[in-house]
Write a protein that holds these residues in place. Sequence first.
Motif, PDB file in Angstrom:
ATOM      1  N   ASP A 113      36.155  10.303  64.046  1.00  0.00           N
ATOM      2  CA  ASP A 113      35.039   9.347  64.045  1.00  0.00           C
ATOM      3  C   ASP A 113      33.701  10.075  63.861  1.00  0.00           C
ATOM      4  OD1 ASP A 113      36.814   7.292  64.444  1.00  0.00           O
ATOM      5  OD2 ASP A 113      36.476   7.147  66.601  1.00  0.00           O
ATOM      6  N   ILE A 114      33.549  11.218  64.534  1.00  0.00           N
ATOM      7  CA  ILE A 114      32.317  11.995  64.411  1.00  0.00           C
ATOM      8  C   ILE A 114      32.157  12.523  62.987  1.00  0.00           C
ATOM      9  CG2 ILE A 114      31.159  14.125  65.125  1.00  0.00           C
ATOM     10  CD1 ILE A 114      30.898  11.897  67.134  1.00  0.00           C
ATOM     11  N   ASN A 115      33.244  12.987  62.396  1.00  0.00           N
ATOM     12  CA  ASN A 115      33.185  13.463  61.008  1.00  0.00           C
ATOM     13  C   ASN A 115      32.741  12.355  60.066  1.00  0.00           C
ATOM     14  OD1 ASN A 115      34.022  16.015  61.751  1.00  0.00           O
ATOM     15  ND2 ASN A 115      36.164  15.683  61.209  1.00  0.00           N
ATOM     16  N   GLY A 116      33.306  11.161  60.274  1.00  0.00           N
ATOM     17  CA  GLY A 116      32.930  10.041  59.422  1.00  0.00           C
ATOM     18  C   GLY A 116      31.495   9.612  59.626  1.00  0.00           C
ATOM     19  N   PHE A 117      31.033   9.660  60.865  1.00  0.00           N
ATOM     20  CA  PHE A 117      29.659   9.264  61.172  1.00  0.00           C
ATOM     21  C   PHE A 117      28.654  10.222  60.538  1.00  0.00           C
ATOM     22  CE2 PHE A 117      25.963   9.637  64.052  1.00  0.00           C
ATOM     23  CZ  PHE A 117      25.458   8.347  63.945  1.00  0.00           C
ATOM     24  N   ASN A 118      28.906  11.514  60.636  1.00  0.00           N
ATOM     25  CA  ASN A 118      27.965  12.511  60.119  1.00  0.00           C
ATOM     26  C   ASN A 118      28.107  12.749  58.618  1.00  0.00           C
ATOM     27  OD1 ASN A 118      26.430  13.641  62.502  1.00  0.00           O
ATOM     28  ND2 ASN A 118      28.503  13.947  63.249  1.00  0.00           N
ATOM     29  N   ARG A 119      29.279  12.436  58.085  1.00  0.00           N
ATOM     30  CA  ARG A 119      29.544  12.644  56.658  1.00  0.00           C
ATOM     31  C   ARG A 119      29.218  14.076  56.244  1.00  0.00           C
ATOM     32  NH1 ARG A 119      27.142   7.008  53.958  1.00  0.00           N
ATOM     33  NH2 ARG A 119      28.499   5.588  55.136  1.00  0.00           N
ATOM     34  N   TRP A 120      29.690  15.010  57.053  1.00  0.00           N
ATOM     35  CA  TRP A 120      29.410  16.399  56.770  1.00  0.00           C
ATOM     36  C   TRP A 120      30.646  17.124  56.263  1.00  0.00           C
ATOM     37  CZ3 TRP A 120      27.982  17.618  62.550  1.00  0.00           C
ATOM     38  CH2 TRP A 120      29.117  17.444  63.356  1.00  0.00           C
ATOM     39  N   LYS A 121      30.419  18.291  55.731  1.00  0.00           N
ATOM     40  CA  LYS A 121      31.500  19.210  55.398  1.00  0.00           C
ATOM     41  C   LYS A 121      31.595  20.225  56.535  1.00  0.00           C
ATOM     42  CE  LYS A 121      30.779  18.788  50.408  1.00  0.00           C
ATOM     43  NZ  LYS A 121      30.464  19.509  49.133  1.00  0.00           N
ATOM     44  N   THR A 122      32.781  20.757  56.758  1.00  0.00           N
ATOM     45  CA  THR A 122      32.962  21.688  57.866  1.00  0.00           C
ATOM     46  C   THR A 122      33.739  22.918  57.416  1.00  0.00           C
ATOM     47  OG1 THR A 122      35.060  20.730  58.639  1.00  0.00           O
ATOM     48  CG2 THR A 122      33.014  19.740  59.476  1.00  0.00           C
ATOM     49  N   ASP A 123      33.473  24.030  58.089  1.00  0.00           N
ATOM     50  CA  ASP A 123      34.249  25.251  57.893  1.00  0.00           C
ATOM     51  C   ASP A 123      34.023  26.174  59.088  1.00  0.00           C
ATOM     52  OD1 ASP A 123      31.731  26.378  57.537  1.00  0.00           O
ATOM     53  OD2 ASP A 123      32.029  26.912  55.437  1.00  0.00           O
ATOM     54  N   SER A 124      34.520  27.404  59.001  1.00  0.00           N
ATOM     55  CA  SER A 124      34.358  28.411  60.066  1.00  0.00           C
ATOM     56  C   SER A 124      34.929  27.922  61.398  1.00  0.00           C
ATOM     57  CB  SER A 124      32.875  28.787  60.245  1.00  0.00           C
ATOM     58  OG  SER A 124      32.314  29.235  59.040  1.00  0.00           O
ATOM     59  N   HIS A 125      36.064  27.228  61.343  1.00  0.00           N
ATOM     60  CA  HIS A 125      36.672  26.676  62.553  1.00  0.00           C
ATOM     61  C   HIS A 125      37.276  27.786  63.414  1.00  0.00           C
ATOM     62  CE1 HIS A 125      36.593  22.327  61.389  1.00  0.00           C
ATOM     63  NE2 HIS A 125      36.478  22.864  60.193  1.00  0.00           N
ATOM     64  N   GLN A 126      37.056  27.680  64.713  1.00  0.00           N
ATOM     65  CA  GLN A 126      37.665  28.605  65.667  1.00  0.00           C
ATOM     66  C   GLN A 126      37.747  27.945  67.032  1.00  0.00           C
ATOM     67  OE1 GLN A 126      34.813  31.860  67.017  1.00  0.00           O
ATOM     68  NE2 GLN A 126      33.772  31.229  65.131  1.00  0.00           N
TER      69      GLN A 126
END
Length: 239
Positions: A113-126
């Motif tokens: 839901d947060i991803n959809g709300f912000n409409r952002w791209k993500t990387d560098s997951h840890q």
Amino acid sequence: MIYSFKILQRYQLSKVILVVLLLIVLVVGAVPGYITGKWSWKNTPRITNFKDLRQIREEGLTISDLPTISHQKIRIADHNWLLQKVKQDNQSVILLLLTPNGPKDKPQVEWMDINGFNRWKTDSHQRVKFTVKIAGNGNGTTDSEKQSSNIEARFFRGWTNQQTYAVMQWYAWPGGGSPETGDWFWKDRSAMISKKRVPWVAVNILLPVEPLADIDPYLPQVKSIGEKIQASLMKEAFK
């Protein structure tokens, strides 16, 4: 070949033992209620501190050394979230918090839901870990008089055309926290055996950084914010 077969047998045996143990936990909790006619899954115990959780959503969270700039309720997907801005070192940090609204609410797809709300791209997951200790009900501060929470959280970079963030997320509960819904689920099911429930709060920290900046240098800062949020929840929501 024989050695590999033995390893496979041991692995399968471990899986069987784990499944049996989980079934025992479920049966021990369910059978007494089934025999007496008070089916525990149907008559689910209630979380006892809904009032404190709702107050956080309505009035914001008081966080030590992080003055609140503003707070408001916003709609994300089908839930009312608290959007709270706090000040750290003359910088505005965004917090998004979700508390359960009723006994049937449980962690599910909040991160999506947060991803959809912000409409952002993500990387560098840890994954990152930290521990929070606060003084208990006593006046002392020895280890035996402290409440402790061991937290595991998601840490990643999220960005849009306008802004880049160092992001940390986890589900907080009394004594700990994790970004995985399954971790809360088993904690809650274990508590239900004693006719209790495990309250939770979905926590998101968004620290604005330079466009597409490396987020690793910001980890200590975000972790410090996370520790203060967990400590505040332990005092205000999980008391």
